[in-house]
Each structure stands twice: as C-alpha cells, then as structure tokens.
Write an enzyme that holds these catalytic residues in place. Structure first.
Site, short mmCIF file in Angstrom:
data_model
loop_
_atom_site.label_atom_id
_atom_site.label_comp_id
_atom_site.label_asym_id
_atom_site.label_seq_id
_atom_site.Cartn_x
_atom_site.Cartn_y
_atom_site.Cartn_z
N TYR A 132 49.70 49.46 33.43
CA TYR A 132 49.34 48.28 34.22
C TYR A 132 48.97 47.11 33.32
O TYR A 132 49.32 45.96 33.60
CB TYR A 132 48.18 48.60 35.16
CG TYR A 132 47.69 47.41 35.94
CD1 TYR A 132 48.53 46.72 36.81
CD2 TYR A 132 46.38 46.95 35.81
CE1 TYR A 132 48.09 45.61 37.53
CE2 TYR A 132 45.92 45.85 36.53
CZ TYR A 132 46.79 45.19 37.38
OH TYR A 132 46.34 44.09 38.09
N ARG A 139 53.55 39.54 32.66
CA ARG A 139 53.43 38.57 33.75
C ARG A 139 52.68 37.33 33.29
O ARG A 139 53.11 36.20 33.56
CB ARG A 139 52.72 39.23 34.93
CG ARG A 139 52.41 38.27 36.08
CD ARG A 139 51.84 38.98 37.29
NE ARG A 139 50.58 39.68 37.00
CZ ARG A 139 49.88 40.34 37.93
NH1 ARG A 139 50.31 40.43 39.17
NH2 ARG A 139 48.76 40.95 37.59
N TYR A 191 38.59 38.14 34.62
CA TYR A 191 38.06 39.43 34.22
C TYR A 191 37.77 39.46 32.71
O TYR A 191 38.50 38.86 31.92
CB TYR A 191 39.06 40.54 34.54
CG TYR A 191 39.01 41.07 35.95
CD1 TYR A 191 38.08 40.61 36.88
CD2 TYR A 191 39.90 42.05 36.37
CE1 TYR A 191 38.05 41.11 38.17
CE2 TYR A 191 39.87 42.56 37.66
CZ TYR A 191 38.94 42.07 38.55
OH TYR A 191 38.91 42.58 39.83
N ARG A 204 42.68 36.14 45.08
CA ARG A 204 42.28 37.17 46.03
C ARG A 204 43.01 37.04 47.37
O ARG A 204 43.24 38.03 48.06
CB ARG A 204 40.77 37.10 46.27
CG ARG A 204 39.93 37.38 45.03
CD ARG A 204 40.12 38.80 44.53
NE ARG A 204 39.27 39.05 43.36
CZ ARG A 204 39.32 40.16 42.65
NH1 ARG A 204 40.18 41.11 42.95
NH2 ARG A 204 38.53 40.33 41.60
N GLU A 304 43.46 51.12 48.46
CA GLU A 304 43.61 49.67 48.36
C GLU A 304 44.24 49.20 49.67
O GLU A 304 45.07 49.90 50.26
CB GLU A 304 44.50 49.30 47.17
CG GLU A 304 44.78 47.82 46.99
CD GLU A 304 45.53 47.54 45.71
OE1 GLU A 304 45.09 48.04 44.64
OE2 GLU A 304 46.58 46.86 45.75
#
Length: 311
Positions: A132, A139, A191, A204, A304
C-alpha cells in the site's frame, strides 16, 4: 443527477443511461452491455454476485482514451482501467495516475471527484515496504508532477483483492468539487511519516458542485491518525459510523439528506452476521448497503465503509 443501484444480471437490461457498471463477486460482464464494465475482484457476501450500476438522467457518450474506457455526460466523466503491475506496483501506480491526469486534462474534465483503487496483497511487504505504501508513493508522485494540490485531492479508497491486476476507476467533473474533512481525524495527506514516505493522497469526502452528491471515501475506525479498537469489530463499526456521521455533518447533510449508497468491506467474511445488524440499524428509508470481502489497508482494521450520499 444520478443514482447508484445494486442489481442482478436480469435487472441490468432494464436500466437505461448507464454511466458504468462494476461487477462484484462472480458477476461476469453481461452480454451486450454498452457502458464501461469494471470487474472489481471482491467477493460479494450476499449471494454469488451482483452489479453496482451508476445511472444518470443525462445522455451518455462512450469511448476510450489513454488506455481508459470512458463514459461522459455534459458534466461528468467516468474512466476505468486495468493495469498489469509488471512486478513493480509503485511504477504501475505512477503510470496509471500519469495517464489518468493526461486523460482528464485532454478531455476537459480536470477535477477529480472520486477514485477507487484495488490491487492484490495490499498489506504484504515487498522489498521491506508494504505494498500500500508503494502504491501511495507512485500516486503521490503523479500528483506532484501535475502540480495538483493534495488539499484538493478526490475522495478515494484503496482496498485489497486476493489477486488480479491493479484496477483504477474514477469520476471527474468539469467543475471543481468541495473537499470535506473530518475534525475527528487528521487529514490523510497530513499523516506523519510512520505511515510511509508519502502520505495518502485523498480527501475524506468530496461534495460535487453541480448535483451536490457527497462522495464518501473509504472510512474506518481511525481517530486522529491512529486505528481504534483492535480486535473489536463492533466497536470498529460504531467508530466508523461516527466518522461518516461527522462527514455528513460537515457537508450539511446531517438532518436533511438524500439516500445513502454504502459499500462495506469486511476483512473476514465470517463476521458478516455479527456486524450487519449494527450497520443496518443506522440506515434510513431509501438507504442501501452491500457487503463485500476486501483487505483493508491497515492490518489491524477489520472493516471499511465507503459510498455516496445522493442529493
């Protein structure tokens, strides 16, 4: 305006003005389907398979560009692609997002609203780094190369499959949406480095400008930037729902809102009977939720939830 419906193969032919269809579980591409089809590669937990159909009231034009299958209206662009990683997920992620941004710029739909990312082994480690995180590096590099501000990043999710290629599909718009953040959480693009060399590049939620649809990113049991309630599925579900409630509140959708279309990803499908009543109890008339098996991007997270709140 559009709707999201969860249909069987028999129901698809009666759906008109399809923007795109995602196949869940064992659902194959239906014969004669004109719109783009995305095989998601996640087991559907309420039967052998199902179709997630995005239906618009507007005229739809189908095509392809930069390796993506496309569907467009006067306002919205859908695009989807499957990419062979070639043994290097970071490079494949960068290639995919470079092509994605080239497509948006060339087609005149420059504003990303929502992106879905699916690939195998999301929490496996390769070369000393979690897959990930390698995906996130690729990305992020594409965002930087196009001078795209992370503060305007789209709603997104990244959920792991058992196998298969990197699958990316998206909705973009001619007009910029409004990013929505959750005051209970640190913005993902802020983060700390403990989560990887580059922070995840998503908001979000994203509120569409024209139709006011709220796109809700993959949401989990995270407060601040830390996972909550390890090994407690019910507590994680309630924390996740509290985060979604906060996003609805921040978007002005708390009391008076349109119907929700939610997709719940479960790390362990055996817990469906345990968690389903908790989530179903939060639904209002007109809301719909489906459950699929998917690997969450943090090993300690058990579920999730993502979706849309329709206008």
């Amino acid at each position: 305006m559009f709707d999201v419906r969860y249909l069987s193969a028999a129901s698809l032919p009666s759906a008109t003005n399809l923007l795109f269809v995602a196949g869940l579980g064992s659902a194959p591409k239906p014969a004669g389907l004109a719109c783009p089809f995305v095989p998601v590669g996640l087991d559907f937990l309420q039967g052998s398979g199902a179709y997630e159909a995005w239906i618009t009231n507007d005229t739809v034009r189908y095509g392809s560009a930069h390796g993506f299958a496309t569907a467009s209206t006067d306002e919205l662009l859908f695009a989807g692609v499957q990419i062979d990683e070639g043994g290097d997920l970071e490079a494949a992620s960068r290639r995919a997002y470079d092509a994605l941004f080239a497509l948006l710029d060339d087609s005149g739909y420059p504003h990303l609203l929502r992106v879905w990312n699916h690939f195998a082994g999301i929490t496996q480690h390769v070369g000393g780094m979690e897959r990930y995180r390698r995906f996130t590096i690729g990305r992020h590099a594409a965002f930087e190369a196009r001078n795209r501000a992370v503060e305007a990043a789209p709603a997104a999710c990244a959920v792991g499959t058992e196998d298969g290629p990197l699958v990316i599909y998206l909705l973009a718009s001619r007009n910029a949406g409004t990013p929505v953040e959750n005051p209970r959480q640190v913005s993902a693009y802020r983060y700390p480095e403990r989560y990887g060399p580059k922070s995840p590049t998503f908001s979000r939620a994203m509120l569409g400008t024209t139709d006011k649809v709220l796109f809700i990113s993959g949401t989990a049991s995270i407060v601040g930037h830390e996972s909550q309630h390890p090994n407690d599925l019910i507590a994680q579900a309630n924390e996740t729902l509290a985060n979604i409630d906060q996003l609805l509140l921040q978007a002005g959708r708390s009391e008076s809102r349109g119907p929700l279309r939610l997709k719940t990803y479960l790390r362990d499908p055996h817990y469906l009977g345990l968690v389903r009543p908790v989530i179903d109890a939060k639904l209002r008339d007109g809301d719909k939720v489906i459950y699929v098996a998917g690997e969450i991007c943090r090993e300690e997270l058990m579920l999730e939830i993502e979706g849309v709140c329709l206008s």
